[in-house]
Design an enzyme around this catalytic site. Structure first.
Site, PDB file in Angstrom:
ATOM      1  CE  LYS A   1      -3.810   2.021   2.706  1.00  0.00           C
ATOM      2  NZ  LYS A   1      -4.633   1.856   3.927  1.00  0.00           N
TER       3      LYS A   1
ATOM      4  CB  SER B   1      -8.032   3.432   2.762  1.00  0.00           C
ATOM      5  OG  SER B   1      -7.160   2.924   3.748  1.00  0.00           O
TER       6      SER B   1
ATOM      7  CB  SER C   1      -8.052   0.671   5.714  1.00  0.00           C
ATOM      8  OG  SER C   1      -8.842   1.811   5.532  1.00  0.00           O
TER       9      SER C   1
HETATM   10  N1  GLN Z   1     -12.921   4.188   6.345  1.00  0.00           N
HETATM   11  C1  GLN Z   1     -12.244   4.632   7.512  1.00  0.00           C
HETATM   12  C2  GLN Z   1     -11.791   6.061   7.349  1.00  0.00           C
HETATM   13  O1  GLN Z   1     -12.032   6.587   6.337  1.00  0.00           O
HETATM   14  C3  GLN Z   1     -11.081   3.725   7.825  1.00  0.00           C
HETATM   15  C4  GLN Z   1      -9.921   3.969   6.961  1.00  0.00           C
HETATM   16  C5  GLN Z   1      -8.716   3.203   7.403  1.00  0.00           C
HETATM   17  O2  GLN Z   1      -8.807   2.210   8.118  1.00  0.00           O
HETATM   18  N2  GLN Z   1      -7.559   3.686   6.986  1.00  0.00           N
HETATM   19  O3  GLN Z   1     -11.216   6.650   8.199  1.00  0.00           O
END
Ligand code: GLN
Length: 492
Positions: free
Chosen positions: A83, A158, A182
């Site tokens: 990532k 994400s 994410s």
């Molecule tokens: N969807 C959540 C956010 O937007 C989690 C994102 C994540 O775990 N990086 O913060």
């Protein structure tokens, strides 16, 4: 076997075994994935950067080391995708943001360094929501990633690029990060395994910070065995991350063979209430049934503060993000705007206005608001108090069970562009956020498909530092579900 493309679908563990045994060369594996990326990633968009030359060179070194009879690591020759919030020496690292365009870090983060030391070969960097803020990989400067099971749909986020690349066999395995779901949610949306270790289990050194009290690195893989293997490799104390835990790296691969007989599986009422998609419910019930068939017991329980997880998280995460993102101002990292002769403040303003996307700006504003003097007690401090109540819910629940099972998300992957508002997207995180707020390990394991052919996952949440029980339960589900899931592959 060297020209057998079937190995690209094998587990990372099987690939490493084949490389060590000399049944396939690391170079052949790398070349097979590079060919697949060239053929298929145009339709998916999982990669932001592919390091073909670097991967080939590293593979040749590894094959030469093998020929000399040198011992190879547990991930020998496994081509991995990272990532793009993971800092990589010599490879562009942008967090999917325009503001970091052109930044090439001088060092590897700890998790990346440990993967490489174990023999993994970095294929490239994967797309994600900008600075990991999002649930669908739609907030990426390069545009949305497509779900390999249905390219009109999101891969989740994400860590959407890592999950899509793993599901479509565009890498052997990948790393993501999980601040509020994410790793687990994109894994579920793409039909692969995702493990978020206990907060502090894996060093955050060299991870571009989103919300530092929540961020954690973990694997996205095609099998539970791979999740165990990679977590073992990347976990452990790191003096360069003050929040990393001084506990021995977990013996997770050993847990793979352990039975679940007598294991107490908690089913929290709050996670099965309301408008849960019937197909999600059926798939999760099916996974729980598999655990019962294997001898586990189920325990009905309550996590009463569950409904406060979403509001608390969406105060804490933006607050920490607004602070963490203050460093991107055109001076030290990445892109600069404003033109020559513009004053310093004008340069900051122009750089941040042009560099951040809409969602990152929204989070910065929300977080700055929550931290404003006079508001701190009402928002950030209150959210931290709620966080304590959520952690206490779990502590009480774990007096009665060994692992908790729940849905990962309220439904399967949604069509690209379908989320009507940011709040709808935040609400989709309802099942994954509490685990991060409490710092606990969580895992997503494939457990079925919708009638339309979209993958579904079950979430397992464990006690702090007890990733082993997740692996044990996850392996039992994987074993039980295998006949139903076998031979299903995404189109590319
Ligand atoms: N969807 C959540 C956010 O937007 C989690 C994102 C994540 O775990 N990086 O913060």
């Amino acid at each position: 076997m060297a020209d057998d493309p079937e190995i690209v679908w094998a587990s990372a563990a099987a690939q490493a075994r084949a490389v060590r045994a000399g049944e396939v060369t690391a170079r052949a594996l790398v070349d097979a994935y590079l060919a697949r990326i060239a053929a298929h990633d145009g339709a998916i968009g999982a990669y932001l950067h592919v390091d073909a030359d670097g991967a080939r060179a590293r593979a040749d070194e590894l094959d030469a080391a093998r020929d000399r009879g040198e011992p190879l690591g547990p991930l020998a020759g496994v081509p991995v995708a990272l990532k793009d919030v993971l800092v990589t020496a010599g490879l562009p690292t942008t967090a999917s943001s325009k503001i970091l365009a052109g930044w090439i870090p001088p060092y590897d983060g700890t998790a990346v360094a440990r993967l490489k030391a174990a023999g993994a070969i970095v294929l490239g960097k994967t797309s994600c929501d900008e600075f990991a803020m999002g649930s669908a990989n739609e907030h990426a400067a390069a545009g949305p990633v497509k779900n390999p099971w249905d390219v009109t749909r999101v891969p989740g986020g994400s860590s959407g690029g890592s999950a899509a690349a793993t599901a479509a066999a565009l890498c052997g395995a990948s790393l993501g990060t999980d601040t509020g779901g994410s790793i687990r949610q994109p894994a579920a949306f793409c039909g692969v395994v995702g493990l978020k270790p206990t907060y502090g289990r894996v060093s955050r050194y060299g991870v571009i910070a989103y919300a530092s009290s929540l961020d954690q690195v973990g694997p996205i893989t095609r099998t539970v065995e791979d999740a165990a293997l990679i977590t073992e490799v990347i976990a452990g104390l790191d003096p360069r991350d003050a929040t990393s835990i001084d506990a021995p790296a977990p013996a997770l691969t050993r847990a793979l063979g352990e039975r679940v007989r007598g294991l107490r599986v908690g089913l929290p009422a709050e996670y099965f209430a309301g408008e849960l998609d019937p197909e999600v419910r059926a798939a999760v019930d099916g996974a729980v049934e598999l655990l019962r068939d294997a001898g586990a017991e189920t325990v009905e329980l309550s996590l009463p503060h569950t409904r406060y997880a979403m509001p608390a998280y969406y105060v804490i995460a933006p607050a920490e993000a607004s602070s963490n993102l203050a460093r991107y101002d055109g001076v030290r990292f990445g892109a600069r705007a404003g033109g020559r002769g513009a004053g310093l403040l004008e340069m900051y303003r122009a750089t941040r206005a042009a560099g951040f996307g809409a969602e990152a700006k929204r989070r910065i504003m929300l977080g700055t608001f929550a931290l404003r003097s006079g508001y701190y007690d009402a928002y950030y401090k209150k959210a931290q108090q709620v966080r304590t109540l959520i952690a206490r819910d779990f502590a009480e629940a774990f007096a009665r069970c060994d692992v908790i099972a729940s849905p990962v998300a309220p439904g399967p992957a949604w069509p690209i562009g379908a989320m009507a508002s940011p709040v709808d997207e935040y609400l989709a995180d309802v099942f994954t956020l509490a685990c991060n707020l409490a710092g606990l390990p969580g895992m997503s394991v494939p457990c079925g498909f919708t009638r339309a052919g979209l993958p579904l996952g079950v979430q397992l949440i464990g006690k702090a530092l007890d990733e082993a029980t997740l692996i044990r339960a996850g392996r039992a589900i994987e074993r039980g579900a295998a006949p139903a899931l076998a031979e299903r592959r995404p189109r590319p």
